[in-house]
Scaffold this motif. Structure first.
Motif, PDB file in Angstrom:
ATOM      1  N   TYR A  25       0.831  -1.210   0.000  1.00  0.00           N
ATOM      2  CA  TYR A  25       0.000   0.000   0.000  1.00  0.00           C
ATOM      3  C   TYR A  25       0.864   1.257   0.000  1.00  0.00           C
ATOM      4  CZ  TYR A  25      -2.921   3.764   1.766  1.00  0.00           C
ATOM      5  OH  TYR A  25      -3.541   4.975   1.921  1.00  0.00           O
ATOM      6  N   TRP A  26       1.898   1.266   0.844  1.00  0.00           N
ATOM      7  CA  TRP A  26       2.743   2.452   0.941  1.00  0.00           C
ATOM      8  C   TRP A  26       3.481   2.720  -0.369  1.00  0.00           C
ATOM      9  CZ3 TRP A  26       3.034   6.714   3.345  1.00  0.00           C
ATOM     10  CH2 TRP A  26       4.212   7.465   3.361  1.00  0.00           C
ATOM     11  N   LEU A  27       3.986   1.669  -0.999  1.00  0.00           N
ATOM     12  CA  LEU A  27       4.685   1.832  -2.267  1.00  0.00           C
ATOM     13  C   LEU A  27       3.770   2.394  -3.342  1.00  0.00           C
ATOM     14  CD1 LEU A  27       6.758  -1.494  -2.362  1.00  0.00           C
ATOM     15  CD2 LEU A  27       7.568   0.785  -1.757  1.00  0.00           C
ATOM     16  N   VAL A  28       2.501   1.993  -3.310  1.00  0.00           N
ATOM     17  CA  VAL A  28       1.536   2.477  -4.303  1.00  0.00           C
ATOM     18  C   VAL A  28       1.054   3.881  -3.959  1.00  0.00           C
ATOM     19  CG1 VAL A  28      -0.747   2.074  -5.317  1.00  0.00           C
ATOM     20  CG2 VAL A  28       0.796   0.149  -4.924  1.00  0.00           C
ATOM     21  N   ALA A  29       0.694   4.107  -2.684  1.00  0.00           N
ATOM     22  CA  ALA A  29       0.065   5.360  -2.283  1.00  0.00           C
ATOM     23  C   ALA A  29       0.992   6.555  -2.445  1.00  0.00           C
ATOM     24  CB  ALA A  29      -0.410   5.258  -0.831  1.00  0.00           C
ATOM     25  N   ILE A  30       2.270   6.395  -2.116  1.00  0.00           N
ATOM     26  CA  ILE A  30       3.181   7.535  -2.159  1.00  0.00           C
ATOM     27  C   ILE A  30       3.403   8.023  -3.584  1.00  0.00           C
ATOM     28  CG2 ILE A  30       5.378   6.317  -2.411  1.00  0.00           C
ATOM     29  CD1 ILE A  30       4.600   9.234  -0.007  1.00  0.00           C
ATOM     30  N   HIS A  31       3.111   7.168  -4.580  1.00  0.00           N
ATOM     31  CA  HIS A  31       3.252   7.578  -5.969  1.00  0.00           C
ATOM     32  C   HIS A  31       1.930   8.028  -6.596  1.00  0.00           C
ATOM     33  CE1 HIS A  31       6.994   5.094  -5.623  1.00  0.00           C
ATOM     34  NE2 HIS A  31       7.456   6.074  -6.359  1.00  0.00           N
ATOM     35  N   LEU A  32       0.819   7.446  -6.170  1.00  0.00           N
ATOM     36  CA  LEU A  32      -0.466   7.750  -6.789  1.00  0.00           C
ATOM     37  C   LEU A  32      -1.188   8.931  -6.147  1.00  0.00           C
ATOM     38  CD1 LEU A  32      -2.092   4.286  -7.588  1.00  0.00           C
ATOM     39  CD2 LEU A  32      -0.956   5.874  -9.129  1.00  0.00           C
ATOM     40  N   TYR A  33      -1.062   9.082  -4.833  1.00  0.00           N
ATOM     41  CA  TYR A  33      -1.847  10.113  -4.158  1.00  0.00           C
ATOM     42  C   TYR A  33      -1.502  11.551  -4.570  1.00  0.00           C
ATOM     43  CZ  TYR A  33      -5.183   7.916  -1.065  1.00  0.00           C
ATOM     44  OH  TYR A  33      -6.289   7.256  -0.572  1.00  0.00           O
ATOM     45  N   PRO A  34      -0.256  11.887  -4.907  1.00  0.00           N
ATOM     46  CA  PRO A  34      -0.020  13.253  -5.394  1.00  0.00           C
ATOM     47  C   PRO A  34      -0.860  13.603  -6.616  1.00  0.00           C
ATOM     48  CG  PRO A  34       2.041  12.257  -4.754  1.00  0.00           C
ATOM     49  CD  PRO A  34       1.014  11.172  -4.664  1.00  0.00           C
ATOM     50  N   LEU A  35      -0.944  12.685  -7.585  1.00  0.00           N
ATOM     51  CA  LEU A  35      -1.771  12.935  -8.767  1.00  0.00           C
ATOM     52  C   LEU A  35      -3.245  12.999  -8.389  1.00  0.00           C
ATOM     53  CD1 LEU A  35      -2.126  13.237 -11.805  1.00  0.00           C
ATOM     54  CD2 LEU A  35      -2.094  10.740 -11.993  1.00  0.00           C
ATOM     55  N   MET A  36      -3.687  12.109  -7.516  1.00  0.00           N
ATOM     56  CA  MET A  36      -5.074  12.128  -7.089  1.00  0.00           C
ATOM     57  C   MET A  36      -5.394  13.402  -6.309  1.00  0.00           C
ATOM     58  SD  MET A  36      -5.441   8.128  -5.935  1.00  0.00           S
ATOM     59  CE  MET A  36      -7.208   8.221  -5.723  1.00  0.00           C
TER      60      MET A  36
END
Length: 269
Positions: free
Chosen positions: A81-92
């Motif tokens: 989750y952390w590996l995914v969230a730290i990259h996707l959440y800025p765009l979201m």
């Protein structure tokens, strides 16, 4: 600046998301997107990390990437989750916070709002509202990761929950500069689409420009600290550098909000 009016404007941002058809559609898209992420990435990635056949290879890979510390977390779902969230959440975050006052400026309703609240109250109130929204959304997705991991192994839920609280705070602070950036663009643009396009162009263009300048003249590398999100890769290896990782996004947020305030005081309604 009246704190109660700022709070009312912040709550209004929540109402726009949870009480309007447009907001509910955005929430449905957000939920569907994360459902796909959980099914195809997090659950399957966690199975690979938990598999004895891939344990040694995964540990070596995380070590080479400097992520050996997060590999030791008790719940594999949190790691993925952390590996995914730290990259996707800025765009979201850019997309979710794109319309703070731009549409009101385009419709002319911003002129009505300034009769009830000052420009500063509108700016900071809506910024606070977007922070609350992202706090709720990140918290909900993080809770879903905990539930998924707890179903697999309930014994580690308490230890994983303590880590999750730190992850949530860390992620939210990392997203503050992106919310502030959209607050800045909302000060002179007239639609959410324009804000998203300009933010994408600015962040992408500055990243390329700073990379070229740093390649030719290494002294320009200090300018990278001005770019929101330039420390996202470093954030992957938390939690040992908490104060350092909070300092940069905090200063970026203060700088962007100060610039947004100056533009907001002089922009036309």
């Amino acid at each position: 600046m009246d704190i109660q009016r700022c709070w009312a404007l912040a709550v209004f941002e929540l109402n726009r998301l949870f009480m309007t058809r447009r907001g509910l559609i955005a929430l449905a898209v957000f939920g569907l997107f994360w459902l796909i992420i959980f099914y195809y990435l997090i659950s399957r990635g966690a199975d690979i990390l938990n598999s004895p056949a891939f344990a040694e290879m995964a540990e070596q890979s995380f070590g080479q990437l400097g992520l050996s510390e997060i590999y030791q977390w008790p719940m594999a779902e949190l790691v993925i989750y952390w590996l995914v969230a730290i990259h996707l959440y800025p765009l979201m975050t850019i997309m979710m916070s794109a319309d703070q006052s731009a549409s009101d400026r385009d419709r002319g309703t911003l002129r009505f709002l300034v009769l009830r609240a000052s420009r500063s109250e509108i700016l900071f109130g809506r910024f606070a509202g977007q922070v609350m929204i992202m706090g709720l959304l990140t918290g909900a997705s993080l809770l879903a990761a905990l539930v998924m991991g707890g179903i697999q192994n309930i014994a580690v839920i308490i230890a994983a929950s303590l880590i999750a609280v730190g992850l949530w705070l860390h992620l939210l602070i990392a997203l503050l500069p992106f919310i502030a950036l959209m607050t800045l663009f909302n000060g002179f643009l007239r639609s959410a689409r324009q804000c998203v396009l300009v933010a994408s162009l600015v962040l992408g263009g500055l990243s390329i420009l700073l990379s070229l300048l740093t390649y030719w003249y290494p002294a320009f590398s200090v300018l990278e600290y001005l770019l929101p999100g330039n420390d996202l890769t470093d954030l992957l290896s938390l939690p040992g550098q908490t104060l350092q990782s909070y300092l940069q996004p905090g200063l970026q947020t203060v700088g962007l909000l100060s610039l947004a305030w100056l533009i907001n005081q002089r922009s036309s309604l």
